[in-house]
Motif scaffolding. Structure first.
Motif, PDB file in Angstrom:
ATOM      1  N   UNK A 234     -40.934  12.718 -14.986  1.00 41.63           N
ATOM      2  CA  UNK A 234     -39.651  13.225 -14.470  1.00 41.63           C
ATOM      3  C   UNK A 234     -39.878  14.040 -13.198  1.00 41.63           C
ATOM      4  N   UNK A 235     -40.924  14.862 -13.188  1.00 38.15           N
ATOM      5  CA  UNK A 235     -41.244  15.655 -11.996  1.00 38.15           C
ATOM      6  C   UNK A 235     -41.562  14.739 -10.812  1.00 38.15           C
TER       7      UNK A 235
ATOM      8  N   UNK B 204     -40.059  12.726  -5.547  1.00 38.75           N
ATOM      9  CA  UNK B 204     -39.676  11.596  -4.710  1.00 38.75           C
ATOM     10  C   UNK B 204     -38.296  11.829  -4.098  1.00 38.75           C
ATOM     11  N   UNK B 205     -37.388  12.342  -4.899  1.00 42.15           N
ATOM     12  CA  UNK B 205     -36.042  12.633  -4.399  1.00 42.15           C
ATOM     13  C   UNK B 205     -36.073  13.723  -3.336  1.00 42.15           C
TER      14      UNK B 205
ATOM     15  N   UNK C 162     -34.744  13.215   0.464  1.00 37.58           N
ATOM     16  CA  UNK C 162     -33.682  14.074   0.974  1.00 37.58           C
ATOM     17  C   UNK C 162     -34.104  14.883   2.191  1.00 37.58           C
ATOM     18  N   UNK C 163     -35.424  14.940   2.469  1.00 39.64           N
ATOM     19  CA  UNK C 163     -35.904  15.740   3.587  1.00 39.64           C
ATOM     20  C   UNK C 163     -35.442  15.116   4.894  1.00 39.64           C
ATOM     21  N   UNK C 164     -34.818  15.931   5.715  1.00 40.48           N
ATOM     22  CA  UNK C 164     -34.356  15.444   7.024  1.00 40.48           C
ATOM     23  C   UNK C 164     -35.466  15.505   8.063  1.00 40.48           C
ATOM     24  N   UNK C 165     -35.331  14.672   9.084  1.00 42.11           N
ATOM     25  CA  UNK C 165     -36.327  14.665  10.155  1.00 42.11           C
ATOM     26  C   UNK C 165     -36.263  15.916  11.017  1.00 42.11           C
TER      27      UNK C 165
END
Length: 156
Positions: free
Chosen positions: A138-139, A144-145, A149-152
């Motif tokens: 789960x971690x 991965x999420x 979700x990390x923006x450039x």
């Protein structure tokens, strides 16, 4: 003494969780690099994986993807070529340049490295309870999420 979930320190603030997570991820990545070391250093291994994922690439494209300078990318390509892991082909868009892609030996090398890393983690996971393995699974999804979700525009 092993720390279990019930006696783990309370890290309730976001900065504390972030600091602990960064440390654990860094140590895990370092240990996996050590387990998989097969004569290539981290820079060469990272470049080889980049060529696998995004190739064929010119040295300039490799430099951009790896966040290094063009002369460094050229040296890395030369070393990977000496090892028989990448091959050159003319760049169809620029007759003065070339592109590199994995050779069969390069594909096998990456497969072997990944297999050793997976085996290392599997041996460690076997020591855990089914519940702890499920928690780590789960971690992994959560991590991965976070990366997706990390923006450039965020600092690295």
């Amino acid at each position: 003494m092993r720390t279990t979930v019930t006696d783990a320190p309370d890290r309730s603030s976001v900065p504390e969780v972030a600091a602990h997570l960064r440390l654990v991820i860094t140590r895990t990545a370092r240990r996996l690099r050590t387990e998989a070391s097969a004569g290539l250093g981290p820079s060469l291994g990272a470049a080889l994986a980049t060529v696998e994922r995004w190739g064929p690439l010119s040295p300039s494209e490799l430099a951009d993807r790896e966040g290094i300078r063009r002369p460094s990318a050229t040296r890395i390509v030369a070393r990977l070529e000496e090892e028989g892991l990448v091959g050159r082909e003319p760049d169809p868009d620029d007759g003065r340049s070339f592109r590199v892609s994995l050779t069969a030996q390069g594909v096998e090398h990456i497969r072997d490295v990944r297999s050793r890393k997976d085996a290392f983690l599997a041996r460690r996971l076997e020591r855990l309870s089914a519940e702890d393995r499920a928690t780590l699974d789960r971690a992994s999804d959560l991590l991965e999420r976070l990366l997706e979700d990390a923006g450039d525009d965020e600092p690295r």
